[in-house]
Scaffold this motif. Sequence first.
Motif, short mmCIF file in Angstrom:
data_model
loop_
_atom_site.label_atom_id
_atom_site.label_comp_id
_atom_site.label_asym_id
_atom_site.label_seq_id
_atom_site.Cartn_x
_atom_site.Cartn_y
_atom_site.Cartn_z
N VAL A 264 0.83 -1.21 0.00
CA VAL A 264 0.00 0.00 0.00
C VAL A 264 0.87 1.26 0.00
O VAL A 264 0.64 2.18 -0.79
N ASP A 265 1.87 1.29 0.87
CA ASP A 265 2.75 2.46 0.95
C ASP A 265 3.44 2.72 -0.39
O ASP A 265 3.59 3.88 -0.80
N LYS A 266 3.85 1.65 -1.03
CA LYS A 266 4.55 1.79 -2.32
C LYS A 266 3.65 2.43 -3.38
O LYS A 266 4.06 3.37 -4.07
N TYR A 267 2.42 1.95 -3.47
CA TYR A 267 1.54 2.47 -4.52
C TYR A 267 0.89 3.80 -4.16
O TYR A 267 0.41 4.51 -5.05
N ILE A 268 0.89 4.15 -2.90
CA ILE A 268 0.50 5.52 -2.53
C ILE A 268 1.55 6.48 -3.07
O ILE A 268 1.23 7.52 -3.65
N ARG A 269 2.79 6.09 -2.89
CA ARG A 269 3.91 6.92 -3.35
C ARG A 269 3.96 7.01 -4.87
O ARG A 269 4.15 8.10 -5.43
N LEU A 270 3.76 5.89 -5.54
CA LEU A 270 3.88 5.86 -7.00
C LEU A 270 2.67 6.45 -7.73
O LEU A 270 2.80 7.01 -8.81
N SER A 271 1.48 6.30 -7.13
CA SER A 271 0.26 6.78 -7.80
C SER A 271 -0.14 8.19 -7.39
O SER A 271 -0.86 8.88 -8.11
N GLY A 272 0.32 8.61 -6.20
CA GLY A 272 -0.08 9.92 -5.71
C GLY A 272 -1.48 9.90 -5.10
O GLY A 272 -2.03 10.96 -4.78
N VAL A 273 -2.06 8.72 -4.95
CA VAL A 273 -3.40 8.57 -4.39
C VAL A 273 -3.27 8.06 -2.95
O VAL A 273 -2.66 7.02 -2.71
N LYS A 274 -3.82 8.80 -2.01
CA LYS A 274 -3.78 8.37 -0.62
C LYS A 274 -4.93 7.39 -0.38
O LYS A 274 -6.10 7.77 -0.41
N PHE A 275 -4.60 6.14 -0.16
CA PHE A 275 -5.64 5.13 0.01
C PHE A 275 -5.21 4.09 1.03
O PHE A 275 -4.06 4.04 1.46
N HIS A 276 -6.17 3.29 1.46
CA HIS A 276 -5.90 2.13 2.30
C HIS A 276 -6.79 1.00 1.79
O HIS A 276 -7.71 1.24 0.97
N ILE A 277 -6.55 -0.20 2.22
CA ILE A 277 -7.27 -1.36 1.69
C ILE A 277 -8.78 -1.21 1.84
O ILE A 277 -9.55 -1.57 0.93
N HIS A 278 -9.23 -0.64 2.95
CA HIS A 278 -10.67 -0.56 3.21
C HIS A 278 -11.38 0.39 2.25
O HIS A 278 -12.60 0.29 2.07
#
Length: 310
Positions: free
Chosen positions: A243-257
């Motif tokens: 999750v942390d990796k793809y928050i950084r790469l996508s610029g989208v703040k998200f979590h699994i839920h």
Amino acid sequence: MAEQTNKIRNCFERYLTECEYSKKLRPKTMIGYREVLNNFLNLIPEVETPEDIKPFMVSEFFKRLGERAKGNGIELKVSTIRTYYNKLMVFFRWLEEHDYIEKYSLSKKIVKPPNPTYEDEKALNESEVSKIISAIALNNSEDEFMYKRDLVIVSILLYTGIRRGELLGLRTYDIDFEERTLFINGKTSKSRKSRFIPLHYSLLMNLKSYLKLCKKRRLKCEHLIVSSRQDRAFTDHGLKHWVDKYIRLSGVKFHIHRFRHTFACTLAKQNADIISIMNVLGHSSTLMTERYLRSIKSENSRLFIEKLSY
């Protein structure tokens, strides 16, 4: 000896033992209960036995909890207060039922905090989903297996709305390609209820492609989502790193839920009835399901309003 038996911490340990062996509560749930009571007793040190607990002490606890949070530069959320209240009340009712304190001496006298109101949008929009999928493609342009695995993770979350623990608990044999269903084992579910989820065509294709590569790699792990480096199950720590990796790469703040909210809202926008949404999410009542649909704003009714005819 009797006084020692009635010490509040001893009572709580007996309560947790009952939760573990009779109620079969999940370890994470029990950790949550322990954290809440420890905070309560640390901030209200005058409580040593069940009889010491008075209704006003709960309000005092929230006051002190808020002051401590403020001292750390944090605002105590209404949702946090409600979570603490719910966990404390379950334990207080247990004390009443087991005659450690007088019946209704706490459960009927403690002021209930308000339900939290949510203005933030929990569901991901189409642009955010697109950015996450694009990040997966760009990050794994030279690694087909990792691309397929990460795409399967996102596809499962988007098209089934399952929880973090349910995702990590999936086995390859939980997929029925003939019936086009995914089996969610109650042992991995928060609700403790097993259920079958119909599989979307896109998810089926992604699963087939991914499992083909798993077979090519001669992986023997029965878990569906595997580690990037070893033939073993993907871990909770690994998922957090993912999750942390793809928050950084996508610029989208998200979590699994957030994917779970997205799935529920998308179904609702497609006119799925609330009972169907409740069942596929594994909820025990529509009240919880309704909370998941708070991202649907009044503007979403425009298409339906424009179709009205009298």
